[in-house]
Scaffold this active site. Structure first.
Site, PDB file in Angstrom:
ATOM      1  N   CYS A  73       0.485 -38.441  21.772  1.00 10.47           N
ATOM      2  CA  CYS A  73       0.070 -37.347  22.701  1.00 10.47           C
ATOM      3  C   CYS A  73       1.473 -36.872  23.563  1.00 10.47           C
ATOM      4  CB  CYS A  73      -1.008 -37.780  23.703  1.00 10.47           C
ATOM      5  SG  CYS A  73      -1.339 -36.866  25.346  1.00 10.47           S
ATOM      6  N   CYS A 183       1.113 -30.152  21.132  1.00 11.66           N
ATOM      7  CA  CYS A 183       0.027 -30.677  21.409  1.00 11.66           C
ATOM      8  C   CYS A 183      -0.505 -31.338  20.008  1.00 11.66           C
ATOM      9  CB  CYS A 183      -1.046 -29.965  22.424  1.00 11.66           C
ATOM     10  SG  CYS A 183      -2.609 -30.761  22.575  1.00 11.66           S
TER      11      CYS A 183
HETATM   12  N1  DGL Z   1      -3.283 -34.191  22.652  1.00 10.93           N
HETATM   13  C1  DGL Z   1      -2.806 -34.206  23.966  1.00 10.93           C
HETATM   14  C2  DGL Z   1      -1.176 -33.680  23.713  1.00 10.93           C
HETATM   15  O1  DGL Z   1      -0.715 -34.052  22.602  1.00 10.93           O
HETATM   16  C3  DGL Z   1      -3.124 -33.281  25.031  1.00 10.93           C
HETATM   17  C4  DGL Z   1      -4.599 -32.726  24.863  1.00 10.93           C
HETATM   18  C5  DGL Z   1      -5.338 -32.863  26.319  1.00 10.93           C
HETATM   19  O2  DGL Z   1      -5.016 -32.005  27.110  1.00 10.93           O
HETATM   20  O3  DGL Z   1      -5.937 -34.024  26.637  1.00 10.93           O
HETATM   21  O4  DGL Z   1      -0.613 -33.237  24.596  1.00 10.93           O
END
Ligand code: DGL
Length: 261
Positions: A73, A183
């Site tokens: 993430c 993301c």
């Molecule tokens: N998947 C997460 C990232 O790579 C963010 C998604 C969210 O906003 O929770 O930043």
């Protein structure tokens, strides 16, 4: 050699993009995936809150005796990676938007970084822009609502195409020929973006991050023996049934599930 599991976490399904590559690169590793769906989305939350969740998840993963944690993430990496590395006795592999490869491959020298507000506002990304941003014109595009759309199973749809057209249209019209998927959720929007903007090159760091994790395991003698029994365990802080459904749609077959607030 070390047969303990590898921990992977994200706010929801996004990190499955990294997990999939990791499973392909290291099919004998046992993995534990933590989806923090009760606190999804991370993107708009203050960094301190995301850091607190990241610490709670790391504690929980260590109770499952993980030997390495992949922070799959960008937002959690922005909020917490340095502090996690200091606080816990296992290696962490985090992620940051792929500005460096984008600047290298862009022909127009004009790149768009599609990421959450948390990632775009963090120090980690600011340092990457300092280091590699001079090689290109960089446009930050906050993906308001895009992760939510993916988390709700809405990728590969007319609605997703509308959303990516609205988000990226201005940057592409202004000359961006390369879009960084900053993301992990946006990995699942790649086909929608390509359908809307066929001439644009996408930079997705989910595979390089998985490869980096495999490399760290090898360097530290932590990789699993070849005959290790690989399996995937899932921990979900929100509703496990809807997460199971989403995983099945994305082609995963999880082992066990456990709801943890
Ligand atoms: N998947 C997460 C990232 O790579 C963010 C998604 C969210 O906003 O929770 O930043």
């Amino acid at each position: 050699m070390d047969s303990r599991p590898v921990g992977v976490f994200d706010s929801g399904v996004g990190g499955l993009s990294v997990l999939r590559h990791f499973q392909q690169l290291a099919p004998n590793e046992h993995t534990v995936y933590f989806a923090d769906t009760a606190f999804f989305p991370y993107g708009p939350r203050p960094a301190a809150e995301v850091r607190k969740r990241s610490f709670a998840i790391a504690h929980r993963l260590l109770r499952s005796d993980v030997k390495l944690i992949i922070v799959a993430c960008n937002t959690a990496s922005a909020a917490a990676i340095a502090d996690l590395r200091e606080a816990f006795p296992v290696p962490f592999v985090g992620m940051v938007p792929g500005l460096k490869p984008a600047a290298q491959s862009s022909r127009s020298g004009n790149v768009a970084i599609l990421a959450t507000p948390g990632t775009l506002g963090g120090d980690l990304y600011a340092r990457v822009v300092d280091e590699f941003g001079r090689a290109a014109k960089v446009t930050n595009v906050p993906g308001h609502g895009l992760a939510d759309l993916v988390e709700a199973g809405g990728a590969n749809s007319p609605q997703a195409r509308d959303a990516v057209r609205r988000a990226l249209g201005p940057a592409v019209e202004a000359g961006a020929d390369t879009v960084v998927l900053g993301c992990t959720h946006y990995h699942f929007l790649a086909d929608d973006i390509t359908a809307e903007f066929p001439a644009v090159t996408l930079v997705d760091t989910s595979e390089p991050v998985a490869r980096r994790a495999v490399q760290v395991l090898r360097e530290q003698g932590l990789d699993a023996p070849p005959d290790n029994q690989a399996r995937l365990d899932i921990i979900v802080s929100g509703d496990p049934a809807s997460f199971r459904q989403r995983m099945t749609e994305l082609g995963f077959a999880p082992g066990i599930e456990e709801a943890l607030a």
